[in-house]
Design a protein around this motif. Structure first.
Motif, PDB file in Angstrom:
ATOM      1  N   LYS A   8       9.234   1.600 -35.631  1.00  0.00           N
ATOM      2  CA  LYS A   8       7.811   1.218 -35.695  1.00  0.00           C
ATOM      3  C   LYS A   8       7.537   0.679 -37.088  1.00  0.00           C
ATOM      4  N   ARG A   9       6.677  -0.302 -37.185  1.00  0.00           N
ATOM      5  CA  ARG A   9       6.270  -0.805 -38.497  1.00  0.00           C
ATOM      6  C   ARG A   9       4.971  -0.140 -38.909  1.00  0.00           C
ATOM      7  N   GLY A  10       4.785   0.033 -40.209  1.00  0.00           N
ATOM      8  CA  GLY A  10       3.555   0.642 -40.702  1.00  0.00           C
ATOM      9  C   GLY A  10       3.124  -0.023 -41.999  1.00  0.00           C
ATOM     10  N   ALA A  11       2.006  -0.720 -41.963  1.00  0.00           N
ATOM     11  CA  ALA A  11       1.504  -1.388 -43.171  1.00  0.00           C
ATOM     12  C   ALA A  11       0.579  -0.446 -43.933  1.00  0.00           C
ATOM     13  N   GLN A  12       0.285  -0.819 -45.190  1.00  0.00           N
ATOM     14  CA  GLN A  12      -0.679  -0.041 -45.961  1.00  0.00           C
ATOM     15  C   GLN A  12      -2.074  -0.241 -45.369  1.00  0.00           C
ATOM     16  N   PRO A  13      -3.011   0.694 -45.512  1.00  0.00           N
ATOM     17  CA  PRO A  13      -2.868   1.979 -46.221  1.00  0.00           C
ATOM     18  C   PRO A  13      -2.526   3.164 -45.316  1.00  0.00           C
ATOM     19  N   LEU A  14      -2.576   2.974 -43.970  1.00  0.00           N
ATOM     20  CA  LEU A  14      -2.448   4.136 -43.079  1.00  0.00           C
ATOM     21  C   LEU A  14      -1.043   4.350 -42.534  1.00  0.00           C
ATOM     22  N   GLY A  15      -0.148   3.376 -42.742  1.00  0.00           N
ATOM     23  CA  GLY A  15       1.247   3.568 -42.321  1.00  0.00           C
ATOM     24  C   GLY A  15       1.406   3.621 -40.815  1.00  0.00           C
ATOM     25  N   GLY A  16       2.129   4.647 -40.356  1.00  0.00           N
ATOM     26  CA  GLY A  16       2.410   4.775 -38.929  1.00  0.00           C
ATOM     27  C   GLY A  16       3.763   4.224 -38.535  1.00  0.00           C
ATOM     28  N   GLY A  17       4.566   3.848 -39.546  1.00  0.00           N
ATOM     29  CA  GLY A  17       5.894   3.304 -39.267  1.00  0.00           C
ATOM     30  C   GLY A  17       6.936   4.393 -39.100  1.00  0.00           C
ATOM     31  N   GLU A  18       8.075   4.015 -38.529  1.00  0.00           N
ATOM     32  CA  GLU A  18       9.172   4.971 -38.361  1.00  0.00           C
ATOM     33  C   GLU A  18      10.505   4.225 -38.410  1.00  0.00           C
ATOM     34  N   VAL A  19      11.441   4.736 -39.208  1.00  0.00           N
ATOM     35  CA  VAL A  19      12.793   4.153 -39.246  1.00  0.00           C
ATOM     36  C   VAL A  19      13.828   5.258 -39.119  1.00  0.00           C
ATOM     37  N   GLN A  20      15.011   4.858 -38.660  1.00  0.00           N
ATOM     38  CA  GLN A  20      16.134   5.794 -38.541  1.00  0.00           C
ATOM     39  C   GLN A  20      17.311   5.234 -39.333  1.00  0.00           C
ATOM     40  N   PHE A  21      17.821   6.031 -40.269  1.00  0.00           N
ATOM     41  CA  PHE A  21      18.946   5.609 -41.108  1.00  0.00           C
ATOM     42  C   PHE A  21      20.179   6.427 -40.741  1.00  0.00           C
ATOM     43  N   LEU A  22      21.240   5.728 -40.358  1.00  0.00           N
ATOM     44  CA  LEU A  22      22.504   6.380 -39.986  1.00  0.00           C
ATOM     45  C   LEU A  22      23.561   5.977 -40.998  1.00  0.00           C
ATOM     46  N   CYS A  23      24.259   6.956 -41.571  1.00  0.00           N
ATOM     47  CA  CYS A  23      25.274   6.654 -42.578  1.00  0.00           C
ATOM     48  C   CYS A  23      26.520   7.494 -42.350  1.00  0.00           C
ATOM     49  N   PRO A  24      27.696   6.850 -42.288  1.00  0.00           N
ATOM     50  CA  PRO A  24      28.943   7.602 -42.141  1.00  0.00           C
ATOM     51  C   PRO A  24      29.348   8.238 -43.465  1.00  0.00           C
ATOM     52  N   ILE A  25      30.355   9.093 -43.433  1.00  0.00           N
ATOM     53  CA  ILE A  25      30.857   9.691 -44.678  1.00  0.00           C
ATOM     54  C   ILE A  25      32.202   9.063 -45.036  1.00  0.00           C
TER      55      ILE A  25
END
Length: 365
Positions: A155-172
């Motif tokens: 989800k995208r979230g602009a200022q000022p109220l946001g509402g965005g969501e991201v998922q970060f996946l990182c291997p080791i």
């Protein structure tokens, strides 16, 4: 309590993120005092406290002590645990503020990191999630961090109220590779993402047209993508932005972006981003200024060999980062002019001897 001799001790709120990262990776306790002591609202800000809380979630055994007034902190680092983590970012800073330090730590976790962040996805202070996905993560791949490395913008979230969501996946990884990146090459293509949320989709097209009017005079291979999010996925506030990146024949990346502000037309946002990108290209080097600290850190953590990278002159943040690296790891960089035959070139060659950092946290299958 006897203070250990390996304690990292700094004053002031500047460069908090990089000092926390260096403390965790080196295993040295960190003390920071005199945090805005003379301010009308002294001590840590809400986003800085939130970053400390995120650090506690990503690591295991980290002890963070904050003074009563919030003007001093003591961090005793634990191990980087990874695994699934969910964190709500305050609306005072975008997700880029939190993602940058986490990206530096994530490859050295015990388990692969699956981080979900909620809040603002793009603002004018920090890297947007678009640039982190298209520029920051490819830089990690230079060091052998690749399989399963991903950033999903849900989800995208602009200022000022946001509402965005991201998922970060990182291997080791067990150890990062030594970098030898000294050929900047010639720019071969420009790519971009124009997004508009809670405003007319036409705003994206207007930004693309205005951007083309500038960059097409420089290079013909330009592809600008209009990213449209509707309904709940478009966050809680209206906004639009343009993120640009230029790629060279040797895969060197340069990036720039501009974000909507009250009373600023989409065309002006696009022109600002385009000019910033061209000035970044003009500076040269294999890495843009926003990513200098990330590259330098991974060079320090590389195998016991000499790593080299060609970059433009260091920013104020990079200069301080080099000093902090010397405090944490005892590693100094040799910085020399990259092109001795061309006196007009301002590129510099950064080289250092890697510490041979091994990820001792990882779970051995």
């Amino acid at each position: 309590m006897a203070i250990p001799t390996s304690l990292l001790h700094y004053s002031g709120h500047s460069h908090l993120r990089q000092r926390l990262v260096l403390s965790v990776l080196s295993g040295k306790p960190l003390k920071i005092d005199k945090i805005r002591p003379n301010d009308s609202n002294p001590g840590l800000r809400d986003y800085e406290v939130s970053l400390l809380r995120l650090l506690e979630k990503v690591t295991n055994g980290t002890v963070i002590e904050i003074s009563l007034t919030g003007t001093a902190i003591l961090v005793k680092p634990g191990i980087i645990a990874g695994g699934p983590v969910i964190h709500d970012c305050p609306l005072s800073r975008s997700m880029g503020y939190f993602l940058e330090p986490v990206i530096m730590l994530a490859p050295f976790s015990k388990k692969p990191l699956n981080l979900t962040l909620r809040g603002i996805t793009t603002d004018e202070k920090d890297l947007s999630v678009d640039l982190i996905r298209t520029v920051t993560l490819p830089h990690l791949e230079l060091f052998g961090v690749s399989d399963g490395l991903e950033l999903r913008i849900k989800k995208r979230g602009a200022q000022p109220l946001g509402g965005g969501e991201v998922q970060f996946l990182c291997p080791i990884v067990k150890q990062v590779k030594t970098l030898n990146f000294v050929e900047a090459g010639k720019i071969k293509r420009i790519r971009g993402i124009a997004h508009a949320v809670r405003v007319s989709p036409q705003f994206s097209n207007r930004m693309i047209e205005a951007c083309r009017s500038v960059v097409n005079r420089y290079i013909p291979d330009v592809y600008l993508y209009s990213d449209v999010y509707k309904g709940e996925d478009s966050g809680k506030s209206p906004g639009y932005a343009l993120s640009l990146l230029a790629e060279s024949t040797t895969s060197a990346l340069h990036c720039a972006e501009a974000v909507s502000r009250p009373g600023v037309a989409p065309e002006d946002v696009a022109l600002e981003a385009s000019r910033l990108l061209l000035s970044e290209i003009q500076r040269g080097g294999c890495v843009d200024r926003k990513h200098q600290p990330l590259i330098l850190l991974l060079m320090v953590l590389g195998s016991e060999d000499v790593g080299r990278c060609r970059m433009s002159s260091p920013t104020e943040r990079t200069v301080q980062f080099l000093r902090d690296v010397r405090d944490a790891f005892g590693t100094s960089f040799k910085i020399t002019p990259a092109d001795k035959t061309n006196s007009s070139s301002t590129d510099l060659l950064y080289s250092c001897y890697g510490t041979g950092y091994i990820n001792a946290n990882r779970t051995i299958a």
